[in-house]
Scaffold this motif. Structure first.
Motif, PDB file in Angstrom:
ATOM      1  N   LYS A  40       0.392   9.611   1.182  1.00 40.93           N
ATOM      2  CA  LYS A  40       0.674   8.819   0.033  1.00 40.93           C
ATOM      3  C   LYS A  40       2.218   8.688   0.028  1.00 40.93           C
TER       4      LYS A  40
ATOM      5  N   LYS B 267       5.259   7.636  -2.298  1.00 35.87           N
ATOM      6  CA  LYS B 267       5.936   7.288  -3.597  1.00 35.87           C
ATOM      7  C   LYS B 267       7.211   6.881  -3.832  1.00 35.87           C
TER       8      LYS B 267
ATOM      9  N   THR C 192       0.824  -1.193   0.171  1.00 34.97           N
ATOM     10  CA  THR C 192      -0.136  -0.270   0.097  1.00 34.97           C
ATOM     11  C   THR C 192       0.719   1.320   0.072  1.00 34.97           C
ATOM     12  N   ASP C 193       0.407   2.356  -0.566  1.00 38.02           N
ATOM     13  CA  ASP C 193       1.141   3.626  -0.745  1.00 38.02           C
ATOM     14  C   ASP C 193       0.684   4.558   0.489  1.00 38.02           C
ATOM     15  N   SER C 194      -0.494   4.275   1.282  1.00 37.46           N
ATOM     16  CA  SER C 194      -1.036   4.994   2.133  1.00 37.46           C
ATOM     17  C   SER C 194      -0.620   4.639   3.694  1.00 37.46           C
TER      18      SER C 194
END
Length: 180
Positions: free
Chosen positions: A159, A161, A124-126
């Motif tokens: 978020k 990246k 997940t990127d959260s």
């Protein structure tokens, strides 16, 4: 005997811990005076039993026990605590990083706990980063974060990246060999 997770003396609490509890010997002495025994030489086992004793004395929830127990702890920690028979995880940090990944797996909410986003970002990127003296309670319904004054705060979801290829082994047998 010193590897994580550790169980508390009465086996109600399981704990993993990154950091160092500087006053664990003082806490251990008090626990020994209360009849506790230990299977390892770790500050982590002491902390788990300290949380268990606090919960027993106060008759409170796990998150309240963690919060109260940590008031008497000196040191740095990122901890993840579970109570037998309960479907929640309590995490806390002070001077040691702790991240909670928030995702979804087969339609259900998924939470991943780590010391950094790098082991989580492939799922997940959260990410929610706990700040010092914050406690998180993770359950099927979500994540609740409280501050040092036990006030509920809205978790800030970041978020992230990260280029996965930059953190993968890239053909090396281990991350250590890659780093060398």
């Amino acid at each position: 005997k010193n590897s994580h997770p550790h169980k508390s003396y009465f086996k109600k609490i399981s704990i993993v811990h990154n950091g160092i509890i500087e006053n664990y010997e003082e806490l251990k002495t008090e626990l020994l005076d209360c009849g506790y025994k230990f299977n390892s030489d770790t500050d982590t086992e002491v902390l788990g039993s300290w949380i268990e004793l606090t919960q027993s004395r106060l008759g409170c929830s796990l998150s309240e026990a963690v919060s109260t127990a940590l008031n008497s702890v000196v040191g740095a920690y990122a901890i993840c605590v579970l109570e037998e028979g309960k479907e929640e995880i309590v995490v806390a940090r002070k001077s040691s990083p702790l991240a909670i990944g928030i995702g979804e797996f087969e339609g259900d909410k998924e939470f991943i706990i780590g010391s950094d986003a790098t082991p989580i970002v492939s799922y997940t990127d959260s990410i929610v980063y706990l700040e010092d003296n914050q406690i998180g309670t993770i359950s099927n319904s979500g994540v609740t974060i409280t501050d040092a004054d036990d006030c509920i705060i809205s978790p800030e979801i970041t978020k992230v990246k990260i280029d996965i290829s930059s953190i993968e082994k890239s053909g090396w047998d281990s991350f250590m060999l890659k780093e060398i």
